[in-house]
Design a protein around this motif. Structure first.
Motif, mmCIF file in Angstrom:
data_model
loop_
_atom_site.group_PDB
_atom_site.id
_atom_site.type_symbol
_atom_site.label_atom_id
_atom_site.label_comp_id
_atom_site.label_asym_id
_atom_site.label_seq_id
_atom_site.Cartn_x
_atom_site.Cartn_y
_atom_site.Cartn_z
ATOM 1 N N VAL A 112 -12.519 40.748 14.621
ATOM 2 C CA VAL A 112 -11.064 40.648 14.559
ATOM 3 C C VAL A 112 -10.722 39.165 14.483
ATOM 4 O O VAL A 112 -11.237 38.358 15.259
ATOM 5 C CB VAL A 112 -10.411 41.309 15.800
ATOM 6 N N THR A 113 -9.870 38.814 13.533
ATOM 7 C CA THR A 113 -9.503 37.424 13.306
ATOM 8 C C THR A 113 -8.066 37.188 13.747
ATOM 9 O O THR A 113 -7.168 37.929 13.354
ATOM 10 C CB THR A 113 -9.660 37.061 11.812
ATOM 11 N N LEU A 114 -7.870 36.168 14.569
ATOM 12 C CA LEU A 114 -6.544 35.776 15.052
ATOM 13 C C LEU A 114 -6.250 34.370 14.540
ATOM 14 O O LEU A 114 -7.081 33.471 14.679
ATOM 15 C CB LEU A 114 -6.509 35.779 16.581
ATOM 16 N N LYS A 115 -5.074 34.181 13.963
ATOM 17 C CA LYS A 115 -4.678 32.858 13.460
ATOM 18 C C LYS A 115 -3.379 32.437 14.119
ATOM 19 O O LYS A 115 -2.465 33.253 14.267
ATOM 20 C CB LYS A 115 -4.490 32.884 11.942
ATOM 21 N N LYS A 116 -3.329 31.161 14.509
ATOM 22 C CA LYS A 116 -2.112 30.648 15.128
ATOM 23 C C LYS A 116 -1.942 29.172 14.822
ATOM 24 O O LYS A 116 -2.904 28.495 14.463
ATOM 25 C CB LYS A 116 -2.113 30.884 16.639
ATOM 26 N N GLY A 117 -0.728 28.724 14.986
ATOM 27 C CA GLY A 117 -0.433 27.315 14.788
ATOM 28 C C GLY A 117 -1.117 26.457 15.838
ATOM 29 O O GLY A 117 -1.319 26.875 16.976
ATOM 30 N N LEU A 118 -1.484 25.256 15.449
ATOM 31 C CA LEU A 118 -2.155 24.316 16.340
ATOM 32 C C LEU A 118 -1.108 23.457 17.046
ATOM 33 O O LEU A 118 -0.234 22.882 16.406
ATOM 34 C CB LEU A 118 -3.103 23.431 15.523
ATOM 35 N N PHE A 119 -1.182 23.405 18.383
ATOM 36 C CA PHE A 119 -0.234 22.642 19.193
ATOM 37 C C PHE A 119 -0.973 21.560 19.975
ATOM 38 O O PHE A 119 -2.159 21.714 20.299
ATOM 39 C CB PHE A 119 0.504 23.557 20.176
ATOM 40 N N ILE A 120 -0.285 20.502 20.323
ATOM 41 C CA ILE A 120 -0.861 19.426 21.124
ATOM 42 C C ILE A 120 -1.267 19.983 22.490
ATOM 43 O O ILE A 120 -0.520 20.735 23.115
ATOM 44 C CB ILE A 120 0.144 18.267 21.293
ATOM 45 N N ASN A 121 -2.451 19.628 22.943
ATOM 46 C CA ASN A 121 -2.998 20.015 24.251
ATOM 47 C C ASN A 121 -3.193 21.517 24.417
ATOM 48 O O ASN A 121 -3.326 22.001 25.535
ATOM 49 C CB ASN A 121 -2.125 19.481 25.404
ATOM 50 N N ASP A 122 -3.226 22.290 23.348
ATOM 51 C CA ASP A 122 -3.489 23.726 23.428
ATOM 52 C C ASP A 122 -4.960 23.951 23.092
ATOM 53 O O ASP A 122 -5.347 23.960 21.928
ATOM 54 C CB ASP A 122 -2.591 24.491 22.453
ATOM 55 N N ILE A 123 -5.773 24.100 24.138
ATOM 56 C CA ILE A 123 -7.218 24.238 23.936
ATOM 57 C C ILE A 123 -7.738 25.580 24.458
ATOM 58 O O ILE A 123 -8.912 25.713 24.768
ATOM 59 C CB ILE A 123 -7.973 23.075 24.611
ATOM 60 N N ASN A 124 -6.876 26.602 24.554
ATOM 61 C CA ASN A 124 -7.291 27.895 25.091
ATOM 62 C C ASN A 124 -8.405 28.536 24.284
ATOM 63 O O ASN A 124 -9.329 29.131 24.849
ATOM 64 C CB ASN A 124 -6.094 28.844 25.191
ATOM 65 N N PHE A 125 -8.350 28.441 22.963
ATOM 66 C CA PHE A 125 -9.409 29.006 22.128
ATOM 67 C C PHE A 125 -10.742 28.349 22.442
ATOM 68 O O PHE A 125 -11.754 29.011 22.632
ATOM 69 C CB PHE A 125 -9.099 28.801 20.640
ATOM 70 N N ARG A 126 -10.740 27.020 22.491
ATOM 71 C CA ARG A 126 -11.991 26.303 22.745
ATOM 72 C C ARG A 126 -12.518 26.573 24.143
ATOM 73 O O ARG A 126 -13.723 26.661 24.357
ATOM 74 C CB ARG A 126 -11.783 24.802 22.515
ATOM 75 N N LYS A 127 -11.629 26.686 25.136
ATOM 76 C CA LYS A 127 -12.071 26.970 26.503
ATOM 77 C C LYS A 127 -12.747 28.336 26.571
ATOM 78 O O LYS A 127 -13.769 28.493 27.232
ATOM 79 C CB LYS A 127 -10.900 26.900 27.481
#
Length: 151
Positions: free
Chosen positions: A67-82
């Protein structure tokens, strides 16, 4: 046909949806969700004493795609990487992911639940000096089951 009175039964628009990663409190906004598909693998079987020169097809183990989820990139938003960084050898942080399709009034219409989902890939945005687009990052999830419910 054209010109005839239409009933109140229309296909649902797909633009209003929510995604909950792990819990109802952890709602995230996404631009796109794709890959909500499941299909049984086909088992071909032929009886030993069958007079037909063809096989019988039966459903086998269910095959699931990512399943692929796409979202806009925001400053200091690192939830995906965490979430992705939580994967280590023999350690995977699996979560229940709930995707809900809403109608125009914001009422729940359909729910897709991914059981034991985990992050398999995080893709950063591409960069182009001549583009006039929003930076979008992508998260791919693998899961152990997909449940679909109406309402």
């Amino acid at each position: 046909m054209a010109g005839e009175a239409q009933g109140s039964n229309w296909p649902l628009p797909k633009l209003y949806f929510t995604v909950h990663l792990g819990s109802q409190d952890n709602e995230a906004s996404f631009q796109e969700v794709s890959g909500l598909d499941i299909e049984p693998q086909v088992i071909e079987y032929r009886h030993n004493d069958s007079v037909k020169f063809s096989t019988i097809d039966m459903p086998g183990i269910t095959k699931k795609g990512n399943v692929t989820l796409k979202k806009g990139l925001f400053i200091n938003d690192i939830n995906f990487r965490k979430w992705y960084d939580a994967i280590k050898m023999n350690t995977i942080k699996k979560e229940t992911v709930i995707i809900q399709l809403l109608d125009e009034a914001g009422s729940l219409v359909m729910t897709w639940t991914l059981d034991n989902a985990w992050s398999t890939k995080v893709t950063a945005t591409d960069m182009k000096s001549d583009a006039n687009e929003v930076a979008v990052e992508t998260l791919e999830l693998r899961h152990e089951g997909l449940t679909i419910k109406n309402g």
